[in-house]
Every structure is written in C-alpha cells, then in structure tokens.
Design a protein around this motif. Structure first.
Motif, PDB file in Angstrom:
ATOM      1  N   LYS A 155      -5.136 -31.446  16.818  1.00 54.80           N
ATOM      2  CA  LYS A 155      -5.012 -30.558  15.635  1.00 54.80           C
ATOM      3  C   LYS A 155      -6.030 -29.249  15.899  1.00 54.80           C
ATOM      4  CE  LYS A 155      -6.730 -33.109  11.954  1.00 54.80           C
ATOM      5  NZ  LYS A 155      -6.692 -34.480  12.719  1.00 54.80           N
ATOM      6  N   LEU A 156      -6.852 -29.362  16.615  1.00 52.75           N
ATOM      7  CA  LEU A 156      -7.547 -28.091  16.920  1.00 52.75           C
ATOM      8  C   LEU A 156      -7.044 -27.307  18.003  1.00 52.75           C
ATOM      9  CD1 LEU A 156     -10.553 -26.751  16.780  1.00 52.75           C
ATOM     10  CD2 LEU A 156     -11.258 -27.997  18.548  1.00 52.75           C
ATOM     11  N   GLN A 202      -9.766 -28.966  10.105  1.00 51.26           N
ATOM     12  CA  GLN A 202      -9.381 -30.142  10.822  1.00 51.26           C
ATOM     13  C   GLN A 202      -9.534 -31.374  10.050  1.00 51.26           C
ATOM     14  OE1 GLN A 202      -8.078 -29.507  13.926  1.00 51.26           O
ATOM     15  NE2 GLN A 202      -8.455 -27.655  12.814  1.00 51.26           N
TER      16      GLN A 202
END
Length: 654
Positions: free
Chosen positions: A521-522, A550
């Motif tokens: 996700k980051l 996140q």
C-alpha cells in the motif's frame, strides 16, 4: 407494468366538445370556457393558423432520402428512446396501441405498433417524415406538446381536425439538460378502445428514463449524481440528476432535480455545492465512495444522493481521433494504461495473477478479472491488452450493467440498415466486430441478461457473428477479457449465470485484491500520487497522514484513494509540496482518526481475552491517571476528543 385505469373524459366533457365544435362551425370562433383550457388555447392557435376543422389531412410527407437524413440527425434521440419505445410497443401493441417518436419540430421519426385500425390516409399521415406541427394539423398530441412544452392528453374530437377525431393520444416532450425540447413520445389508440385508454403517466415515466439516459451520456467528463428525498427512488426514472465538476460547480441539472430541490435551473447551474447545500465537494465525494451515499441539506428538507458516474476513474486516458470514421471500420483509438509491473507493484499475489493473465492471452485463452468495485479492473484489462500481441489492435470495452437490456444485443452484435424502426442509415457495427484483431472487454459480465448469454456462448465457441437483420456471418479474431465484482460461481448456483458460459470465460481467473489487503500500500500510494500530479511537481504525503492512510480500510478501493488524492492536490497551493491534514476533509479525517483509535486500543490491550472490557479498563485507567481530563487522556491515547467521547458512549452503552 400494471394495466392502467381508464382516464377517459366523462360523457359530459365529450358533449362539451361537440358544443364547442358546433359553435366554431356556426360562429367561426372558439367558445370561451367550454373546453379544457389547454385544448381551448390550441384550438384558438389552429384557427389563427387558418385551418378548417373539416379539411382533409395534408398528405405531403418528406421524401425517402430526407427521412434518412432526418433520422441520422436525430440518431442519439432514436437510440436513447429505443428501449422505452420497445417496452411500450410490447405492452400495448396487442391491444391496438401505436407508439410514435417525433423530433423537436413534431416530425415523426418512427412509428411502431398496431395500425389495422387506421384508414389509408391516416396510415400515410403517421409515417416517418410526416409533420404534425399545430399550424399544419391543428390540435394534436405531438404538435401541441411541442408548443406547450408539457405532457398532453387529447381524446377523440378534442383534436381540431375532424379526420383525427376517432383517435385518442397522450404524449410528453423529451427535453435536454438545458430544458430544450428534443422530441416527443406519443401513445395513440382508437377512442373507442376500452382495452387501451390514453395513459399519460406511463408515457411520462418512459420520457424520464429517456432523458436520464441522454443526460448521463452527455456528461461523461463530469461527476453525475442521482438525487432524491427518498433513497428508494435513486437510480429510478424519478431521480434528480446533477452534473458537476470536481471542484463542486454544477454544470447541469435535469427537470426532476429542479423540482425536487424547488429551484429554477438557473439557480443551480453555475453554483457550487458548498454554496447551495453547505457541503464541501471533497467531503461529499469521500462519503459517496466510503458509504455509497451522501447527504444534501436544504431549507426545504434533506436529500440523499448516489454517485452514478465519476470521470477518468484511474490515471489512464483514451483519446478518440476526430476524423469521421468509416462505418465499417473501427475508430482509431489510442489506449494508454500503466505497465503491468506498475499495476501489480510489489504485491506477490497480484504479480502472480498478472503473470498468468498475460500468458493466458498469449495462448488465446480468455481472462476473467474478479475484484471489488473500484479495484481497477478495466485499467488492468487495458494493460493486459497493451502487453499482448494484439496491442496494435483496438480495445473495445462494454459495460454490461450500464447498457439497457433492450439495447445490449444491438450494441454487441450490431445491425444492418432497416433491422428495426429508428436504426441508423447504413446500420451499425457492433462492439464484437469493432474489436476485430484486438481485445473485447466485457465489464460486469455477471449482469448480462440470460437470453443474451446463450448467444454470446455461441459466438465464443464458433468465433462468428451475425448482425441483427443480416444473414451473413462474420469470422471473428478477438481476445476476450471479462470482469465482474460479483461471485460468478454463486450466480451459476442461483441459476442467474450459465454454467457453460462461466467455464468458457474462465480460462484464467485474475483476482485483484482489495486495496486494504495489498501488501504494498505504501509504495502504490506514492506511485499513484506521482501519476495524478498534473504539473510534474514532486509531492509527498506527511508521515503521520501516510500512516493513517495505510491503516484505513478503503471500502471504495483504488477509486476512493484516487478521489482522496485528487481532492487533496486540488486544494494545494501552487508552491506547496506536502499533503497534510489541512488538505483532507474533516469528516474523512474523523474516519481516519477512528480507525487509528481502534488500532491504538487494540495494541494497548495486547489481545486480551475480553477486548471490550479491557478497552474500557484501558480508557478508565488513562482517565484516572489524568484526573478525568478528557484532552490529556485523548492525547495520551493518540486520539481526538470526539473519538474518545464516542468510545466512552459506545462502551458505556454496552
């Protein structure tokens, strides 16, 4: 559709019409107060136009070539009205009904239904190309609706011309987003037909559906909202529609929206959401993506809204060349989409799925993409296409859920000229044929009607198609990618999806994980932000905000992430390079804080057996340590005061 009740005028009213007609014949003028006001006004206009109520029908129609040109000029109206015309014909033709579509000048574009009750002159007068303007034919439902710009019902001898008096008609004008008349829909039957009385409500409902379809098609580059005071009427023919830009300025509103909100169109168009409803556009969009619905507050009451269309749903673009295409050749389209490696990022499951999907297309196997709404299924399909040997060919996308059931067959398979009333000159090349040499993408395949599934199965098996109204078969050379957010296996078990078609489409299943479940996700958020930055600036997200993003569960997936980032970028100053909480709407920040609070408390309780009791104990201990100081307690727990109050209220209530 339930059979309508009989709305014929009373015997007394019919007698009043005869009195008025006798007065007109004897005195040469329309009597005042005898007829319904709208009929009286129309009769007066007919007299002023120099018409004689006993005159025969004018039998001068447009030539064949002129009719073809007329239909081509009104092609978008004809195609938008086709499902409703077909539905009315299917329902009313068996009991003597005749359905007509006319343009803004009251010239007939198409006639469908039962014509046996018409005499020879009327049959000719009700052909495509015949004009029913009031100045030519006197009071009649089509021409009078154009003049009055409202629904009209005319029974028997309320028609100005005696020769039309054996018919009863109801009609309604079809208007565009600016309120201008585009055409008229009419339902006609013999006056003495008690099985089919004029039914204005059904015609008006059909017209609303046509207008809604044309509205949505006109504003593909804007956000389109469905609005109503009652949620059950959203996405129905009774819905209000508004088109607006990302910054919240309203570009258009349909008539239903104006009526619901009790405002004139000029009081809505050009105004901002915040000015009218007290809600910031980014906050409303966040609600729409997160909750599925939003709220609009006015002095006249509260309204609910849903998102019908959001432009440019992912950072890819499709540019269509403006050169007029040959009807038998697919439009040249430049497809842009991220590389497969960019879409899969560093998520191992997605990397595997992408690899298998790419190899499936290389071996002429169909690919089925599954994933929640907003995960980017169409962009994935485009990227697979660009990675395949067919990348130089067309990419043709069809949303099976967005096309009305009455149009989807002609949309997919095309048709030859004359296949049905209103078919365009030269016919139309279907999406299957448009994809020749390239890739056909069938989005939301789970919503395809069962009857059409059988025909699609045959096409996939034999790799040939026969357009509607054509006898010849055309060999197909296409790759097929399908997508759905629904569980197709469950639909098969319920009998809503053909099992044989499911296995024909499911060569390789590529599952796109929900954004909350991705392991990268980051990295993906940073990549996505870079793709969305319009001026090449190097923009970063503040570390604390990034951590909250996140941890968030993203019910709207990548589409919601995109909206959040687009809105944040839009509210940055030109010299800013860092997105922080000041660029995020307050309600979304509260949602982020709530998720963060849950995570903090879960960490503090360390997975104890009774989470709720330990959560209460943790909060109580922290409150005691800070002698009941709410602000200090919230700071120690890393949550807002509002969140702390909410937690206390929920826990104490339990």
């Amino acid at each position: 559709m339930n059979k309508p009740s009989n709305p014929f005028t009373s015997t007394g009213s019919l007698h009043s019409v005869e009195i008025a007609r006798q007065h007109l014949l004897q005195q040469g003028e329309v009597p005042s107060g005898v007829l319904r006001s709208e009929i009286e006004d129309s009769w007066q206009r007919s007299v002023e136009a120099g018409l004689d109520c006993g005159a025969p029908l004018d039998l001068e129609n447009l030539s064949g070539d002129s009719v073809v040109d007329l239909k081509e000029k009104n092609r978008s109206l004809i195609e938008a009205a086709h499902p409703e015309v077909k539905q009315l014909v299917d329902y009313f033709a068996s009991v003597g009904g005749l359905v007509m579509l006319a343009d803004a000048n009251a010239t007939i574009l198409g006639v469908k239904g039962e014509k046996r009750h018409l005499d020879s002159k009327m049959r000719y007068a009700l052909q495509p190309g015949a004009n029913w303007d009031e100045t030519l034919r006197g009071t009649n439902a089509v021409g009078t609706a154009v003049v009055d710009r409202c629904p009209v019902m005319i029974t028997g001898n309320e028609h100005f011309l005696d020769s039309v008096g054996y018919l009863s008609c109801c009609s309604a004008p079809i208007t565009d987003a600016a309120g201008e008349v585009l055409g008229v829909l009419d339902l006609t039957s013999p006056t003495d037909n008690r099985d089919l009385p004029p039914n204005s409500s059904l015609v008006q409902q059909a017209v609303r559906s046509i207008e809604n379809r044309m509205f949505s098609g006109q504003f593909q580059q804007q956000i389109v909202l469905s609005v109503h005071s009652r949620p059950e009427y959203l996405r129905s023919s009774w819905q209000g529609l508004m088109a607006l830009e990302l910054d919240g300025y309203i570009q258009a509103a349909n008539e239903q929206a104006c009526q619901l909100l009790n405002r004139k169109r000029e009081q809505l168009v050009g105004k901002n959401l915040e000015e009218l409803f007290g809600v910031r556009p980014e906050a409303l969009l966040t609600d729409l993506h997160r909750k599925g619905r939003g709220q609009l507050h006015t002095r006249n009451g509260d309204f609910v809204c849903e998102l019908l269309h959001f432009p440019n749903s992912l950072p890819s673009s499709v540019k269509t060349h403006t050169d007029k295409p040959n009807r038998k050749v697919t439009k040249k389209v430049e497809i842009k989409a991220p590389k497969l490696t960019e879409l899969s990022g560093k998520d191992a499951r997605l990397q595997k799925g992408v690899r298998m999907g790419s190899r499936a297309l290389a071996h002429e196997l169909p690919v089925l993409i599954q994933g929640e709404t907003g995960t980017g299924k169409e962009v994935m399909a485009k990227s697979l296409h660009l990675d395949s040997r067919r990348s130089a060919g067309p990419f043709v996308a069809v949303n099976c859920a967005a096309i009305p059931e009455g149009l989807i067959e002609s949309e997919l398979f095309g048709y030859r000229e004359g296949a049905f009333t209103g078919s365009r000159k030269g016919g139309m090349v279907g999406r299957l044929e448009q994809a020749q040499g390239g890739t056909l993408f069938l989005d939301e395949i789970g919503d395809m009607p069962l009857a059409l599934q059988a025909r699609l199965l045959r096409v996939l098996q034999e790799r040939t198609i026969a357009p509607l109204g054509g006898a010849e078969e055309i060999a197909l050379d296409i790759a097929v990618i399908c997508a759905s957010h629904r569980d197709l296996k469950a639909l098969v078990a319920e009998g809503c999806f053909r099992e044989d078609l499911y296995y024909r489409l499911n060569g390789v299943c590529l599952r796109i994980p929900a954004f909350r479940d991705r392991t990268d996700k980051l990295e993906f958020t940073r990549y996505f932000l870079n793709q969305l930055t319009p001026d090449g600036r190097s923009i970063e997200i503040a570390p604390e905000l990034m951590r909250q993003l996140q941890d968030y569960h993203w019910p709207g997936n990548i589409r919601q992430l995109e909206t959040t980032l687009r809105v944040a970028i839009a509210f940055m100053e030109p010299d800013e390079r860092l997105i922080d909480s000041s660029h995020i709407s307050d309600d979304f920040l509260e949602e982020l804080s709530s998720v963060h609070a849950d995570n903090v408390i879960n960490e503090l309780v360390g997975g104890a057996p009774s989470l709720k009791s330990t959560e209460l104990q943790t909060i109580q201990q922290t409150l005691q340590q800070h002698e009941g100081n709410i602000s200090a307690t919230a700071t120690a727990l890393g949550i807002s005061r509002a969140t702390l109050y909410r937690k206390l209220k929920i826990i104490e209530g339990e």
